[in-house]
Design an enzyme around this catalytic site. Structure first.
Site, mmCIF file in Angstrom:
data_model
loop_
_atom_site.group_PDB
_atom_site.id
_atom_site.type_symbol
_atom_site.label_atom_id
_atom_site.label_comp_id
_atom_site.label_asym_id
_atom_site.label_seq_id
_atom_site.Cartn_x
_atom_site.Cartn_y
_atom_site.Cartn_z
ATOM 1 N N SER A 1 29.969 -92.763 -94.005
ATOM 2 C CA SER A 1 30.777 -93.800 -93.352
ATOM 3 C C SER A 1 31.911 -94.149 -94.301
ATOM 4 O O SER A 1 31.801 -93.931 -95.522
ATOM 5 C CB SER A 1 29.909 -95.044 -93.121
ATOM 6 N N TYR B 1 23.910 -101.599 -96.117
ATOM 7 C CA TYR B 1 24.439 -100.407 -95.426
ATOM 8 C C TYR B 1 25.379 -99.640 -96.366
ATOM 9 O O TYR B 1 25.275 -98.411 -96.493
ATOM 10 C CB TYR B 1 25.179 -100.830 -94.158
HETATM 11 P P1 NDP Z 1 23.866 -94.591 -82.670
HETATM 12 O O1 NDP Z 1 23.040 -95.818 -82.864
HETATM 13 O O2 NDP Z 1 24.496 -94.358 -81.356
HETATM 14 O O3 NDP Z 1 23.015 -93.304 -83.077
HETATM 15 C C1 NDP Z 1 22.119 -93.299 -84.138
HETATM 16 C C2 NDP Z 1 21.168 -92.149 -83.969
HETATM 17 O O4 NDP Z 1 20.273 -92.128 -85.080
HETATM 18 C C3 NDP Z 1 20.332 -92.252 -82.702
HETATM 19 O O5 NDP Z 1 20.323 -91.008 -82.065
HETATM 20 C C4 NDP Z 1 18.949 -92.598 -83.218
HETATM 21 O O6 NDP Z 1 17.972 -91.964 -82.418
HETATM 22 C C5 NDP Z 1 18.968 -91.964 -84.599
HETATM 23 N N1 NDP Z 1 18.002 -92.558 -85.496
HETATM 24 C C6 NDP Z 1 17.991 -93.797 -86.029
HETATM 25 N N2 NDP Z 1 16.931 -93.972 -86.804
HETATM 26 C C7 NDP Z 1 16.222 -92.806 -86.763
HETATM 27 C C8 NDP Z 1 15.019 -92.353 -87.351
HETATM 28 N N3 NDP Z 1 14.283 -93.137 -88.163
HETATM 29 N N4 NDP Z 1 14.605 -91.105 -87.082
HETATM 30 C C9 NDP Z 1 15.308 -90.297 -86.265
HETATM 31 N N5 NDP Z 1 16.467 -90.661 -85.688
HETATM 32 C C10 NDP Z 1 16.901 -91.908 -85.927
HETATM 33 O O7 NDP Z 1 24.955 -94.671 -83.811
HETATM 34 P P2 NDP Z 1 26.069 -93.626 -84.336
HETATM 35 O O8 NDP Z 1 26.188 -92.441 -83.476
HETATM 36 O O9 NDP Z 1 27.257 -94.451 -84.603
HETATM 37 O O10 NDP Z 1 25.442 -93.238 -85.748
HETATM 38 C C11 NDP Z 1 25.355 -91.917 -86.228
HETATM 39 C C12 NDP Z 1 25.700 -91.908 -87.694
HETATM 40 O O11 NDP Z 1 27.065 -92.279 -87.856
HETATM 41 C C13 NDP Z 1 24.893 -92.898 -88.530
HETATM 42 O O12 NDP Z 1 24.524 -92.283 -89.733
HETATM 43 C C14 NDP Z 1 25.874 -94.023 -88.773
HETATM 44 O O13 NDP Z 1 25.585 -94.738 -89.947
HETATM 45 C C15 NDP Z 1 27.170 -93.244 -88.874
HETATM 46 N N6 NDP Z 1 28.409 -94.006 -88.688
HETATM 47 C C16 NDP Z 1 28.663 -94.681 -87.508
HETATM 48 C C17 NDP Z 1 29.853 -95.373 -87.352
HETATM 49 C C18 NDP Z 1 30.174 -96.143 -86.120
HETATM 50 O O14 NDP Z 1 31.076 -96.997 -86.130
HETATM 51 N N7 NDP Z 1 29.520 -95.884 -84.984
HETATM 52 C C19 NDP Z 1 30.876 -95.375 -88.408
HETATM 53 C C20 NDP Z 1 30.509 -94.624 -89.574
HETATM 54 C C21 NDP Z 1 29.327 -93.964 -89.687
HETATM 55 P P3 NDP Z 1 16.584 -92.603 -81.944
HETATM 56 O O15 NDP Z 1 16.768 -94.080 -81.878
HETATM 57 O O16 NDP Z 1 16.352 -91.961 -80.625
HETATM 58 O O17 NDP Z 1 15.594 -92.154 -82.967
#
Ligand code: NDP
Length: 243
Positions: free
Chosen positions: A135, A148
């Protein structure tokens, strides 16, 4: 020609779902991981060469078992995208420590578990790519983001360290660090003040955030460059993002 296996964690929503759609449209065999498999199975994909497994990235054993099953069907993993992550904003003096633990476990241990699962085989084969999703909060600090940011600074640090270590084995370790984007990320935050502050910040920038498709396209571009070329790190955000 048969394409190699790609593993994407956190494929049930946001960036992970966009990446799954983009690579699937280009006929890559996929192992898609997440806890909510129903959401992954509901994505508009051709599931002929897709394996979906319920894996919590904090559980190394189930991560390894899923990858083994996928490799038996599709061949060795050529790309792992460690995308799963959580952002539970709040102030450390107010926040429940269980939220710190969830972020550190998912964002740092989850990435390490993924790397551990594939990297020895990649080093032996002298090829393969790992792209860790960090991020902009892994490069600079923001209010309410203390833990975070700690987790994402950690992703940058561990990725660059391992990149140096495995470069001689022709294995690429890359970091993709996006800015604010519309995904489900904010929906897990329990501190309403932190959510409001974040939403007000986005509104103050005109309300246009980064479309997740550009993260997916950039990840695909990074991966599809020849193995001899490594984009070590990308920071990508909406032009209007001021921080
Ligand atoms: P979402 O919340 O839409 O997606 C997060 C994903 O992570 C989900 O598919 C969730 O799946 C999965 N996840 C969370 N915890 C677990 C776990 N313990 N085991 C397996 N899967 C897990 O958010 P984003 O798409 O935004 O996030 C994706 C990445 O991008 C993250 O690393 C986030 O920190 C990063 N990011 C996001 C930004 C934003 O503004 N959106 C900016 C910068 C970075 P499920 O719940 O089904 O397990």
């Amino acid at each position: 020609m048969k394409k190699p296996l790609i593993v994407i964690t956190g494929a049930s929503s946001g960036f992970g779902a966009e990446m799954a759609k983009l690579f699937n449209a280009d006929n890559y065999p996929l192992l898609l991981l997440g806890r909510r498999v129903d959401k992954i199975k509901a994505l508009p994909l051709n599931f002929d060469n897709v394996l979906v497994k319920s894996v919590d990235v904090t559980d190394l054993e189930s991560f390894q078992a899923a990858v083994l099953e996928a490799e038996e069907r599709f061949g060795k993993v050529d790309l792992l995208v460690n995308n799963a992550g959580v952002m539970l904003l709040g102030n450390v003096w107010k926040q429940d420590p269980s939220e710190w633990q969830t972020m550190l476990d998912t964002n740092v241990m989850g990435v390490l578990n993924g790397m551990k699962t594939v990297i020895n085989s990649m080093m032996d084969r002298k090829g393969g790519t790992i792209i860790n999703i960090s991020s902009i909060a892994g490069r600079k600090t923001f209010g309410n983001h203390a833990v975070y940011a700690a987790s994402k600074f950690g992703v940058h640090a561990l990725s660059e360290t391992v990149r140096e270590e495995v470069s001689g084995h022709n294995v690429r370790v890359m970091v993709m660090a996006p800015g604010a984007a519309e995904t489900e990320l904010l929906t897990h935050i329990t501190d309403q003040d932190a959510v409001d502050t974040y939403e007000n910040w986005k509104t103050s920038m005109g309300g246009t955030t980064l479309d997740p498709i550009y993260v997916a396209k950039t990840v695909k571009y990074m991966y599809e460059l020849p193995q001899e070329v490594s984009i070590r790190e990308v920071l990508i955000a909406a032009t209007s993002q001021d921080a």
